[in-house]
Design a protein around this motif. Sequence first.
Motif, PDB file in Angstrom:
ATOM      1  N   PHE A 160       0.480   1.143 -10.570  1.00 31.45           N
ATOM      2  CA  PHE A 160       1.876   0.706 -10.615  1.00 31.45           C
ATOM      3  C   PHE A 160       2.894   1.798 -10.290  1.00 31.45           C
ATOM      4  O   PHE A 160       3.941   1.511  -9.720  1.00 31.45           O
ATOM      5  CB  PHE A 160       2.208   0.082 -11.970  1.00 31.45           C
ATOM      6  CG  PHE A 160       1.618  -1.283 -12.134  1.00 31.45           C
ATOM      7  CD1 PHE A 160       2.166  -2.370 -11.476  1.00 31.45           C
ATOM      8  CD2 PHE A 160       0.507  -1.495 -12.925  1.00 31.45           C
ATOM      9  CE1 PHE A 160       1.632  -3.644 -11.604  1.00 31.45           C
ATOM     10  CE2 PHE A 160      -0.036  -2.757 -13.070  1.00 31.45           C
ATOM     11  CZ  PHE A 160       0.524  -3.834 -12.405  1.00 31.45           C
ATOM     12  N   ASN A 161       2.618   3.041 -10.662  1.00 32.45           N
ATOM     13  CA  ASN A 161       3.595   4.098 -10.376  1.00 32.45           C
ATOM     14  C   ASN A 161       3.372   4.744  -9.008  1.00 32.45           C
ATOM     15  O   ASN A 161       4.335   5.021  -8.300  1.00 32.45           O
ATOM     16  CB  ASN A 161       3.577   5.173 -11.464  1.00 32.45           C
ATOM     17  CG  ASN A 161       4.317   4.724 -12.692  1.00 32.45           C
ATOM     18  OD1 ASN A 161       3.748   3.992 -13.494  1.00 32.45           O
ATOM     19  ND2 ASN A 161       5.562   5.129 -12.835  1.00 32.45           N
ATOM     20  N   GLN A 162       2.104   4.980  -8.688  1.00 29.86           N
ATOM     21  CA  GLN A 162       1.805   5.630  -7.416  1.00 29.86           C
ATOM     22  C   GLN A 162       1.543   4.632  -6.282  1.00 29.86           C
ATOM     23  O   GLN A 162       1.470   5.018  -5.135  1.00 29.86           O
ATOM     24  CB  GLN A 162       0.598   6.561  -7.579  1.00 29.86           C
ATOM     25  CG  GLN A 162       0.814   7.657  -8.603  1.00 29.86           C
ATOM     26  CD  GLN A 162       1.996   8.533  -8.258  1.00 29.86           C
ATOM     27  OE1 GLN A 162       2.110   9.009  -7.144  1.00 29.86           O
ATOM     28  NE2 GLN A 162       2.889   8.728  -9.221  1.00 29.86           N
ATOM     29  N   HIS A 163       1.356   3.366  -6.629  1.00 34.16           N
ATOM     30  CA  HIS A 163       1.097   2.295  -5.656  1.00 34.16           C
ATOM     31  C   HIS A 163      -0.148   2.585  -4.817  1.00 34.16           C
ATOM     32  O   HIS A 163      -0.199   2.241  -3.638  1.00 34.16           O
ATOM     33  CB  HIS A 163       2.320   2.067  -4.749  1.00 34.16           C
ATOM     34  CG  HIS A 163       3.574   1.810  -5.509  1.00 34.16           C
ATOM     35  ND1 HIS A 163       4.803   1.926  -4.936  1.00 34.16           N
ATOM     36  CD2 HIS A 163       3.808   1.458  -6.796  1.00 34.16           C
ATOM     37  CE1 HIS A 163       5.752   1.657  -5.825  1.00 34.16           C
ATOM     38  NE2 HIS A 163       5.154   1.367  -6.969  1.00 34.16           N
ATOM     39  N   GLN A 164      -1.128   3.194  -5.466  1.00 29.91           N
ATOM     40  CA  GLN A 164      -2.383   3.558  -4.799  1.00 29.91           C
ATOM     41  C   GLN A 164      -3.477   2.568  -5.219  1.00 29.91           C
ATOM     42  O   GLN A 164      -4.278   2.840  -6.111  1.00 29.91           O
ATOM     43  CB  GLN A 164      -2.779   4.992  -5.161  1.00 29.91           C
ATOM     44  CG  GLN A 164      -1.805   6.038  -4.692  1.00 29.91           C
ATOM     45  CD  GLN A 164      -1.763   6.122  -3.174  1.00 29.91           C
ATOM     46  OE1 GLN A 164      -2.781   6.031  -2.504  1.00 29.91           O
ATOM     47  NE2 GLN A 164      -0.556   6.274  -2.637  1.00 29.91           N
ATOM     48  N   ILE A 165      -3.495   1.435  -4.551  1.00 22.14           N
ATOM     49  CA  ILE A 165      -4.405   0.354  -4.941  1.00 22.14           C
ATOM     50  C   ILE A 165      -5.870   0.781  -4.813  1.00 22.14           C
ATOM     51  O   ILE A 165      -6.692   0.479  -5.680  1.00 22.14           O
ATOM     52  CB  ILE A 165      -4.117  -0.917  -4.115  1.00 22.14           C
ATOM     53  CG1 ILE A 165      -2.655  -1.338  -4.293  1.00 22.14           C
ATOM     54  CG2 ILE A 165      -5.066  -2.046  -4.495  1.00 22.14           C
ATOM     55  CD1 ILE A 165      -2.186  -2.392  -3.299  1.00 22.14           C
ATOM     56  N   GLY A 166      -6.204   1.486  -3.733  1.00 20.33           N
ATOM     57  CA  GLY A 166      -7.582   1.932  -3.531  1.00 20.33           C
ATOM     58  C   GLY A 166      -8.033   2.933  -4.576  1.00 20.33           C
ATOM     59  O   GLY A 166      -9.144   2.836  -5.111  1.00 20.33           O
ATOM     60  N   TRP A 167      -7.176   3.903  -4.896  1.00 18.66           N
ATOM     61  CA  TRP A 167      -7.528   4.883  -5.926  1.00 18.66           C
ATOM     62  C   TRP A 167      -7.583   4.233  -7.303  1.00 18.66           C
ATOM     63  O   TRP A 167      -8.393   4.627  -8.153  1.00 18.66           O
ATOM     64  CB  TRP A 167      -6.569   6.072  -5.918  1.00 18.66           C
ATOM     65  CG  TRP A 167      -6.854   7.002  -4.773  1.00 18.66           C
ATOM     66  CD1 TRP A 167      -6.065   7.232  -3.683  1.00 18.66           C
ATOM     67  CD2 TRP A 167      -8.033   7.793  -4.591  1.00 18.66           C
ATOM     68  NE1 TRP A 167      -6.680   8.117  -2.835  1.00 18.66           N
ATOM     69  CE2 TRP A 167      -7.896   8.486  -3.372  1.00 18.66           C
ATOM     70  CE3 TRP A 167      -9.197   7.979  -5.334  1.00 18.66           C
ATOM     71  CZ2 TRP A 167      -8.866   9.352  -2.880  1.00 18.66           C
ATOM     72  CZ3 TRP A 167     -10.174   8.849  -4.847  1.00 18.66           C
ATOM     73  CH2 TRP A 167      -9.998   9.519  -3.639  1.00 18.66           C
ATOM     74  N   ALA A 168      -6.748   3.229  -7.518  1.00 18.10           N
ATOM     75  CA  ALA A 168      -6.815   2.484  -8.771  1.00 18.10           C
ATOM     76  C   ALA A 168      -8.158   1.763  -8.884  1.00 18.10           C
ATOM     77  O   ALA A 168      -8.732   1.670  -9.973  1.00 18.10           O
ATOM     78  CB  ALA A 168      -5.663   1.496  -8.874  1.00 18.10           C
ATOM     79  N   LEU A 169      -8.660   1.273  -7.750  1.00 24.92           N
ATOM     80  CA  LEU A 169      -9.973   0.621  -7.739  1.00 24.92           C
ATOM     81  C   LEU A 169     -11.073   1.614  -8.113  1.00 24.92           C
ATOM     82  O   LEU A 169     -11.994   1.279  -8.869  1.00 24.92           O
ATOM     83  CB  LEU A 169     -10.243  -0.007  -6.370  1.00 24.92           C
ATOM     84  CG  LEU A 169     -11.564  -0.737  -6.204  1.00 24.92           C
ATOM     85  CD1 LEU A 169     -11.699  -1.879  -7.204  1.00 24.92           C
ATOM     86  CD2 LEU A 169     -11.689  -1.257  -4.768  1.00 24.92           C
ATOM     87  N   VAL A 170     -10.967   2.833  -7.615  1.00 26.24           N
ATOM     88  CA  VAL A 170     -11.935   3.878  -7.997  1.00 26.24           C
ATOM     89  C   VAL A 170     -11.843   4.118  -9.508  1.00 26.24           C
ATOM     90  O   VAL A 170     -12.865   4.169 -10.208  1.00 26.24           O
ATOM     91  CB  VAL A 170     -11.669   5.188  -7.215  1.00 26.24           C
ATOM     92  CG1 VAL A 170     -12.506   6.341  -7.772  1.00 26.24           C
ATOM     93  CG2 VAL A 170     -11.944   4.983  -5.726  1.00 26.24           C
TER      94      VAL A 170
END
Length: 163
Positions: A105-115
């Motif tokens: 939500f803060n960094q908008h890094q969907i792929g890294w959030a998946l990791v």
Amino acid sequence: MNQSYTRTVNPTVKLIVSLILTLLVGFGAGFATATSINSWYSTLDKPFFNPPNWLFAPVWTILYILMGVAFYFVWKLPETTQRNIALFVFVLQLAVNGIWSLIFFNQHQIGWALVDISILWVMIIITMYLFTQLSKIAAWLLYPYLLWVSFATVLNFSIWQLN
């Protein structure tokens, strides 16, 4: 005079601290989420099975309470290396849990959030295994958490694929 003694913490205090610990992580995650839920997140393409936004807060609140109670059931046991390792792994997975909201939500890094959420899923399994050795009730209290994070992992993957 040198006396050795074991310092004990009242079980009620342990329960309260356990709940505060998990709910604070939940509060932090909720704060990170609130900053983007009606802006960035609302612009994303989401799968048909995406729950309504209002559902996340009550579900996570219940899960954080269950996690706190599970933590308490293990913490109240006599101190052993096995117990301390289980508590350490629990706290570590709780940190990975909290970091997910910042990444997504803060960094908008969907792929890294998946990791991150994939690592979290594995850590929940490990925590449940360690808790099972000490308190089956504590392990069972984590099953709804595992199920929700399993669903959230699929949801995170789907959002990553669609965007």
